[in-house]
Design a protein around this motif. Structure first.
Motif, PDB file in Angstrom:
ATOM      1  N   UNK A 155       0.857  -1.186   0.000  1.00 55.10           N
ATOM      2  CA  UNK A 155       0.000   0.000   0.000  1.00 55.10           C
ATOM      3  C   UNK A 155       0.892   1.235   0.000  1.00 55.10           C
ATOM      4  N   UNK A 156       0.616   2.161  -0.928  1.00 53.29           N
ATOM      5  CA  UNK A 156       1.441   3.348  -1.106  1.00 53.29           C
ATOM      6  C   UNK A 156       0.671   4.574  -0.627  1.00 53.29           C
ATOM      7  N   UNK A 157       1.212   5.262   0.364  1.00 52.71           N
ATOM      8  CA  UNK A 157       0.712   6.568   0.781  1.00 52.71           C
ATOM      9  C   UNK A 157       1.656   7.635   0.239  1.00 52.71           C
ATOM     10  N   UNK A 158       1.359   8.897   0.494  1.00 54.49           N
ATOM     11  CA  UNK A 158       2.174   9.947  -0.109  1.00 54.49           C
ATOM     12  C   UNK A 158       3.602   9.962   0.415  1.00 54.49           C
ATOM     13  N   UNK A 159       3.804   9.585   1.679  1.00 56.08           N
ATOM     14  CA  UNK A 159       5.143   9.632   2.257  1.00 56.08           C
ATOM     15  C   UNK A 159       5.604   8.286   2.816  1.00 56.08           C
ATOM     16  N   UNK A 160       4.823   7.247   2.664  1.00 61.90           N
ATOM     17  CA  UNK A 160       5.201   5.971   3.271  1.00 61.90           C
ATOM     18  C   UNK A 160       4.608   4.823   2.470  1.00 61.90           C
ATOM     19  N   UNK A 161       5.305   3.694   2.507  1.00 59.27           N
ATOM     20  CA  UNK A 161       4.847   2.464   1.859  1.00 59.27           C
ATOM     21  C   UNK A 161       4.786   1.363   2.910  1.00 59.27           C
ATOM     22  N   UNK A 162       3.680   0.634   2.929  1.00 62.90           N
ATOM     23  CA  UNK A 162       3.498  -0.483   3.846  1.00 62.90           C
ATOM     24  C   UNK A 162       3.487  -1.787   3.054  1.00 62.90           C
ATOM     25  N   UNK A 163       4.202  -2.786   3.552  1.00 59.19           N
ATOM     26  CA  UNK A 163       4.252  -4.107   2.922  1.00 59.19           C
ATOM     27  C   UNK A 163       3.641  -5.112   3.884  1.00 59.19           C
ATOM     28  N   UNK A 164       2.599  -5.825   3.434  1.00 61.99           N
ATOM     29  CA  UNK A 164       1.874  -6.774   4.272  1.00 61.99           C
ATOM     30  C   UNK A 164       2.006  -8.187   3.709  1.00 61.99           C
ATOM     31  N   UNK A 165       1.942  -9.163   4.585  1.00 59.78           N
ATOM     32  CA  UNK A 165       1.849 -10.551   4.183  1.00 59.78           C
ATOM     33  C   UNK A 165       0.435 -10.822   3.678  1.00 59.78           C
ATOM     34  N   UNK A 166       0.303 -11.536   2.576  1.00 63.10           N
ATOM     35  CA  UNK A 166      -1.012 -11.729   1.975  1.00 63.10           C
ATOM     36  C   UNK A 166      -1.885 -12.683   2.783  1.00 63.10           C
ATOM     37  N   UNK A 167      -1.307 -13.696   3.374  1.00 60.30           N
ATOM     38  CA  UNK A 167      -2.132 -14.732   4.006  1.00 60.30           C
ATOM     39  C   UNK A 167      -2.789 -14.278   5.303  1.00 60.30           C
ATOM     40  N   UNK A 168      -2.092 -13.437   6.092  1.00 61.93           N
ATOM     41  CA  UNK A 168      -2.663 -13.012   7.376  1.00 61.93           C
ATOM     42  C   UNK A 168      -2.727 -11.501   7.544  1.00 61.93           C
ATOM     43  N   UNK A 169      -2.341 -10.743   6.507  1.00 60.90           N
ATOM     44  CA  UNK A 169      -2.361  -9.276   6.512  1.00 60.90           C
ATOM     45  C   UNK A 169      -1.457  -8.670   7.581  1.00 60.90           C
ATOM     46  N   UNK A 170      -0.450  -9.397   7.996  1.00 66.22           N
ATOM     47  CA  UNK A 170       0.503  -8.878   8.984  1.00 66.22           C
ATOM     48  C   UNK A 170       1.438  -7.870   8.326  1.00 66.22           C
ATOM     49  N   UNK A 171       1.678  -6.751   9.021  1.00 66.29           N
ATOM     50  CA  UNK A 171       2.610  -5.744   8.525  1.00 66.29           C
ATOM     51  C   UNK A 171       4.039  -6.262   8.652  1.00 66.29           C
ATOM     52  N   UNK A 172       4.767  -6.256   7.508  1.00 66.18           N
ATOM     53  CA  UNK A 172       6.131  -6.767   7.482  1.00 66.18           C
ATOM     54  C   UNK A 172       7.170  -5.658   7.395  1.00 66.18           C
ATOM     55  N   UNK A 173       6.912  -4.619   6.611  1.00 65.24           N
ATOM     56  CA  UNK A 173       7.899  -3.569   6.380  1.00 65.24           C
ATOM     57  C   UNK A 173       7.203  -2.224   6.242  1.00 65.24           C
ATOM     58  N   UNK A 174       7.928  -1.165   6.612  1.00 62.06           N
ATOM     59  CA  UNK A 174       7.520   0.208   6.346  1.00 62.06           C
ATOM     60  C   UNK A 174       8.689   0.930   5.681  1.00 62.06           C
ATOM     61  N   UNK A 175       8.401   1.676   4.636  1.00 65.88           N
ATOM     62  CA  UNK A 175       9.439   2.407   3.910  1.00 65.88           C
ATOM     63  C   UNK A 175       9.009   3.861   3.788  1.00 65.88           C
ATOM     64  N   UNK A 176       9.854   4.774   4.210  1.00 63.02           N
ATOM     65  CA  UNK A 176       9.591   6.194   4.056  1.00 63.02           C
ATOM     66  C   UNK A 176      10.108   6.663   2.698  1.00 63.02           C
ATOM     67  N   UNK A 177       9.354   7.557   2.059  1.00 60.45           N
ATOM     68  CA  UNK A 177       9.718   8.054   0.737  1.00 60.45           C
ATOM     69  C   UNK A 177       9.602   9.579   0.701  1.00 60.45           C
ATOM     70  N   UNK A 178      10.178  10.143  -0.346  1.00 54.67           N
ATOM     71  CA  UNK A 178       9.913  11.530  -0.681  1.00 54.67           C
ATOM     72  C   UNK A 178       8.427  11.649  -1.039  1.00 54.67           C
ATOM     73  N   UNK A 179       7.894  12.868  -0.999  1.00 56.67           N
ATOM     74  CA  UNK A 179       6.493  13.053  -1.382  1.00 56.67           C
ATOM     75  C   UNK A 179       6.199  12.321  -2.687  1.00 56.67           C
ATOM     76  N   UNK A 180       5.167  11.478  -2.675  1.00 56.16           N
ATOM     77  CA  UNK A 180       4.891  10.571  -3.783  1.00 56.16           C
ATOM     78  C   UNK A 180       3.407  10.641  -4.156  1.00 56.16           C
ATOM     79  N   UNK A 181       2.933  11.799  -4.630  1.00 58.17           N
ATOM     80  CA  UNK A 181       1.508  11.926  -4.937  1.00 58.17           C
ATOM     81  C   UNK A 181       1.046  11.031  -6.079  1.00 58.17           C
ATOM     82  N   UNK A 182       1.982  10.613  -6.947  1.00 59.34           N
ATOM     83  CA  UNK A 182       1.612   9.728  -8.055  1.00 59.34           C
ATOM     84  C   UNK A 182       1.445   8.274  -7.608  1.00 59.34           C
TER      85      UNK A 182
END
Length: 411
Positions: A155-182
Motif C-alpha cells: 500500500x502506497x501513501x504519499x510519504x510511506x509504503x506499507x508491505x503486508x503478508x497476503x495470508x494473514x495481513x501482517x505488517x512486514x515492512x515500512x518504507x519512508x519516501x519523498x512526497x509521492x503523490x503519483x
C-alpha cells in the motif's frame, strides 16, 4: 526507514477474516476458504442512461488483462482479444484504484472521493467469486497506490509504503519516501524473487529493495524528480524517467549501474507509462505529447530467476545462473536499431542530444490524453487510454512494419 515489525505509531488499521488464500481464478468454480462478512453496499446494475466516467486503468501482473475503475464501480477486460470479462457496479459510488492479482478472483479496491461508503483512505481486499470483502486497511491519509503479489500486499501513501503478508495481513515492512503523490511503486513478479522499487528520500533517487537478499540499493537516476519507472518481471532491471520526460534510463538493480540511456525527445513531456518486453528486447513509453515511442534495448542480463519466456521475439538472450549475488549485467554490441544523430561523430562538442539513441518507431495518439502501454503477444504493443480507446501496435520490429488496430471500450 525500513522496519521489520509494526510500529506503535503506524497510521493504519487492519480488519481481516480467518485468512486469505488467493488461489482461485476469476470465473472458476473454486472459492477461497474465507469467513469474512459480505460487502455492505450491494452490487447492483445501474441504469443504462447513467453516465459512467473512467477514473483509472491498470494492467494485471502479466499484462494479459487490465482493470478500469469507474464512477460506478469497476470493470475487467481481457487484452487479446480485447473484450470485457465482467463488471461490478455499486450504489455507493466508484473506485479510483483497482488492482488485479493476475487472473484470480482477488482484487484490491480503493474508493473514489465520491464513494459514499468506501473512502479513498481505505483499501478493500475483494473476493469477487464470493462477492465479499475479505480484508480492509484503513489509513489516516489517502491511498495513492496498491500493488499485489501472490504473497504480498503493498500500500502506497504519499510519504510511506506499507508491505503486508497476503495470508494473514501482517505488517512486514515500512518504507519512508519523498512526497509521492503519483503513488509510484513497482514489484517483481517471479515467485523466487521479491524486488520493490519506490522513490527514495532525495529528488531523482529510486530505492530498490531486494527483500530475499536483504539488500537495499539507492539509485541516483535523474537530477529532476522521478515521474515514472518500471521493473522487469524478475526485478533485475529498472527503467526510469524524470518529470522532464526527455530521457529514459535502464539500470541494474543489484549494483545500481546505468546500462543504457535512450531519448524520447528534446521537449519537456510527461511520461505516463514505461513498459519492458518480457525478453528485454524492447522498451515502450507513452507521454502526454500524444506519442508512444518504441526503443530497442541492448542489455543482456545474467542473474537468478530470469525465467525463459516463450515468445516469438528473437532478441538479446537472458542467461541464467544460480545466485543473484553473481549477477553480471553486460551491454551487448549496438545493433543500430535505435538511430543516432548523423552528427553523433561530434560527440563531446555538440550538445548531448546529438549523440543520443532515439526510438526506432513512434505512434501518434491524441495529445494530452493519458495512455498506458504494455507488451502483448505476437510482437505487439497494447495501448489503453483514459478516453476509452484501446490500440494495438502489431508486428513491432525494427526491420518490419507497424500495423494499428483500434477499438473503443464498451460503455
Amino acid at each position: 526507514m525500513l522496519a521489520g515489525a509494526p510500529s506503535s505509531h503506524m497510521s493504519s488499521s487492519v480488519s481481516t477474516s480467518q485468512g486469505i488464500f488467493p488461489t482461485s481464478r476469476i470465473g472458476s468454480g473454486e472459492s477461497p476458504n474465507s469467513g469474512a462478512s459480505s460487502f455492505t453496499q450491494p452490487i447492483a446494475d445501474m441504469n443504462e442512461n447513467d453516465e459512467t466516467d473512467l477514473l483509472s486503468i491498470s494492467w494485471n501482473q502479466d499484462y494479459g488483462c487490465f482493470a478500469a475503475g469507474t464512477s460506478h464501480g469497476f470493470r475487467i477486460y481481457n487484452c487479446e482479444p480485447c473484450k470485457e470479462t465482467f463488471r461490478r457496479d455499486l450504489k455507493s459510488g466508484g473506485f479510483k484504484i483497482v488492482e488485479m492479482l493476475f487472473r484470480c478472483n482477488i482484487l484490491a479496491l480503493v474508493g473514489a472521493v465520491a464513494n459514499s461508503h468506501y473512502p479513498p483512505n481505505k483499501v478493500l481486499i475483494w473476493d469477487d467469486h464470493q462477492s465479499r470483502c475479505i480484508g480492509e486497511f484503513t489509513f489516516r491519509s489517502d491511498v495513492r497506490g496498491v500493488k499485489l503479489r501472490r504473497d504480498r500486499i503493498v500500500v502506497v501513501l504519499e510519504h510511506k509504503i506499507y508491505v503486508y503478508n497476503f495470508t494473514d495481513l501482517k505488517l512486514l515492512h515500512q518504507i519512508e519516501t519523498l512526497a509521492n503523490p503519483r503513488g509510484l511503486c513497482c514489484l517483481s513478479h517471479h515467485s523466487n524473487t521479491f524486488v520493490l522499487a519506490c522513490p527514495g528520500l532525495h529528488k531523482g533517487h529510486v530505492r530498490v529493495e531486494h527483500f530475499g537478499l536483504n539488500v537495499t540499493k539507492l539509485i541516483n537516476a535523474h537530477d529532476s524528480q522521478i515521474a515514472c519507472f518500471t521493473l522487469t518481471l524478475d526485478g533485475l532491471l529498472l527503467a526510469t524517467a524524470s518529470v522532464k520526460g526527455t530521457l529514459i534510463r535502464i539500470f541494474n538493480t543489484m549494483d545500481g549501474s546505468r546500462l543504457q540511456e535512450v531519448r524520447r525527445g528534446v521537449d519537456r513531456a510527461e511520461i505516463n507509462s514505461i513498459a519492458l518486453s518480457p525478453n528485454v528486447q524492447w522498451l515502450a513509453a507513452s507521454s502526454d505529447r500524444g506519442t508512444v515511442h518504441v526503443f530497442s534495448l541492448r542489455v543482456r542480463v545474467s542473474g537468478e530467476d530470469s525465467l525463459t519466456q516463450p515468445n516469438a521475439f528473437q532478441g538479446p538472450a537472458l542467461f541464467h545462473q544460480n545466485s543473484s549475488s553473481s549477477l553480471d549485467p553486460l551491454i551487448s554490441p549496438n545493433t543500430g536499431a535505435n538511430p543516432n544523430s548523423s552528427l553523433s561523430f561530434m560527440r563531446g562538442v555538440l550538445p548531448k542530444y546529438f549523440s543520443s539513441e532515439w526510438s526506432f518507431a513512434q505512434f501518434h495518439l491524441p495529445e494530452y490524453t493519458h495512455f498506458i502501454v504494455a507488451f502483448g503477444s505476437q510482437n505487439s504493443v497494447i495501448i489503453v487510454g483514459m478516453d476509452g480507446r484501446i490500440e494495438s501496435l502489431e508486428r513491432i520490429c525494427p526491420l518490419g512494419g507497424v500495423r494499428l488496430s483500434t477499438s473503443m471500450l464498451p460503455k
